[in-house]
Design an enzyme around this catalytic site. Structure first.
Site, PDB file in Angstrom:
ATOM      1  N   LYS A 120      77.923  11.776  64.939  1.00 52.01           N
ATOM      2  CA  LYS A 120      77.231  13.059  64.816  1.00 52.01           C
ATOM      3  C   LYS A 120      76.066  12.821  63.870  1.00 52.01           C
ATOM      4  CE  LYS A 120      77.491  17.831  63.156  1.00 52.01           C
ATOM      5  NZ  LYS A 120      78.294  18.863  62.458  1.00 52.01           N
ATOM      6  N   TYR A 168      80.143  10.969  60.908  1.00 51.47           N
ATOM      7  CA  TYR A 168      79.254  12.105  60.647  1.00 51.47           C
ATOM      8  C   TYR A 168      78.281  11.721  59.543  1.00 51.47           C
ATOM      9  CZ  TYR A 168      77.953  16.979  59.508  1.00 51.47           C
ATOM     10  OH  TYR A 168      77.273  18.149  59.267  1.00 51.47           O
TER      11      TYR A 168
END
EC number: 4.3.3.7
Length: 301
Positions: free
Chosen positions: A171, A143
């Site tokens: 992400k 992320y």
């Protein structure tokens, strides 16, 4: 289109539309696991084909390890889609413990944020994920959210992360589409947009899906959008993106995504309480109205 490009478009190992699920709480601030199960079932019925729990929108900074573990178990009991658990921290040893325990609870993958606040070197970033990788049994989603971490991760660092056995996806909440193209091409990792407002642009450069705030109340039209894109109907995909734009602004525009996601769910009657733990404060009347207006403008009420 090259075989590699097709891989990027077709390989969505955790689903296409993944709400970053809020953590329902009772009025006393305790986690409402029954409400979480109801919410998870609602989201899947509405079109979500994966769920992320224990993320930022799930108030992960203020929920405790035993609550995170129990939330994974509770959600896994009631849905048959991939359940990804946030398991990130700026403390590598703590991150490893979270990964181990949420995996044991049944998480299908873990979402591990870049180590925030500490501002490590590029070698430190790789060392962090290497330690996590060595303890992981399930896939890792990296992320990257520089607005919250203060880190700029170099393309070469992504090359090194992609060599780790369990790192399978990213992400991307950087907002940098040009860099995302290069990172995807060099790593072959599955790419997920981390920005509701850039969902269609990210699809256009090879992303396979999104980890989303607005999907709490818009998974169905978002699935329609991605399906239209897949079949080459860009006109419909663009129309749906434009239709959802007021909702994107309403839930994301002020930067209080967790608050506004709970506001939207309350307006729809999906969760019984908008209680949050400090330092976040549940939505006030103005925020509830804003969520309602955004949903109405997007044709969802």
């Amino acid at each position: 289109m090259s075989e590699h490009d097709m891989h990027l478009l077709d390989s969505a190992p955790f689903g296409r539309i993944l709400p970053a699920m809020v953590t329902p709480m009772k009025s006393d601030g305790s986690v409402d696991f029954a409400a979480a199960q109801k919410l998870a079932k609602y989201l899947v019925a509405d079109g979500a084909d994966g769920l992320v729990v224990n993320g930022t929108t799930g108030e992960s900074p203020v929920t405790h390890m035993d609550e995170k573990v129990e939330l994974v178990r509770a959600v896994k009991e009631v849905v048959d889609v991939p359940v990804i658990s946030g398991a990130g921290s700026n403390d590598t040893a703590h991150t490893v413990r979270m990964v181990e325990q949420t995996q044991e609870a049944g998480a299908d993958a873990v979402l591990v944020v870049m180590p925030y606040y500490s501002r490590p070197s590029q070698d430190g970033i790789v060392g962090h994920y290497k330690a996590v990788d060595e303890s992981a049994e399930k896939p890792i989603i990296v992320y990257d959210v520089p607005g919250r971490t203060g880190l700029k991760v170099k393309v070469g660092t992504y090359d090194r992360l992609a060599e780790l056995e369990h790192v399978k996806a990213v992400k991307d909440a950087t907002g940098d589409l040009a860099a995302a193209v290069e990172k995807q091409q060099r790593t072959g990792l599955a790419w997920y947009s981390g920005d509701d407002g850039l969902f269609l642009p990210f699809l256009s450069i090879g992303a396979v899906g999104i980890i989303s705030v607005i999907a709490h109340v818009a998974s169905n039209p978002m699935q329609q959008l991605v399906q239209a894109f897949d079949r080459g109907d860009i006109t419909t995909a663009r129309r749906l993106a434009n239709q959802l734009a007021p909702l994107v602004h309403a839930l994301n525009g002020d930067g209080y995504q967790a608050v506004m996601a709970k506001a939207a769910l309350k307006v729809k009657g999906v969760i019984p309480s908008t209680t949050m733990r400090l330092p976040n404060i549940g939505p006030d009347a103005t925020q509830l109205d804003k969520a309602e207006e955004g949903m109405r403008a997007a044709g969802l009420l």
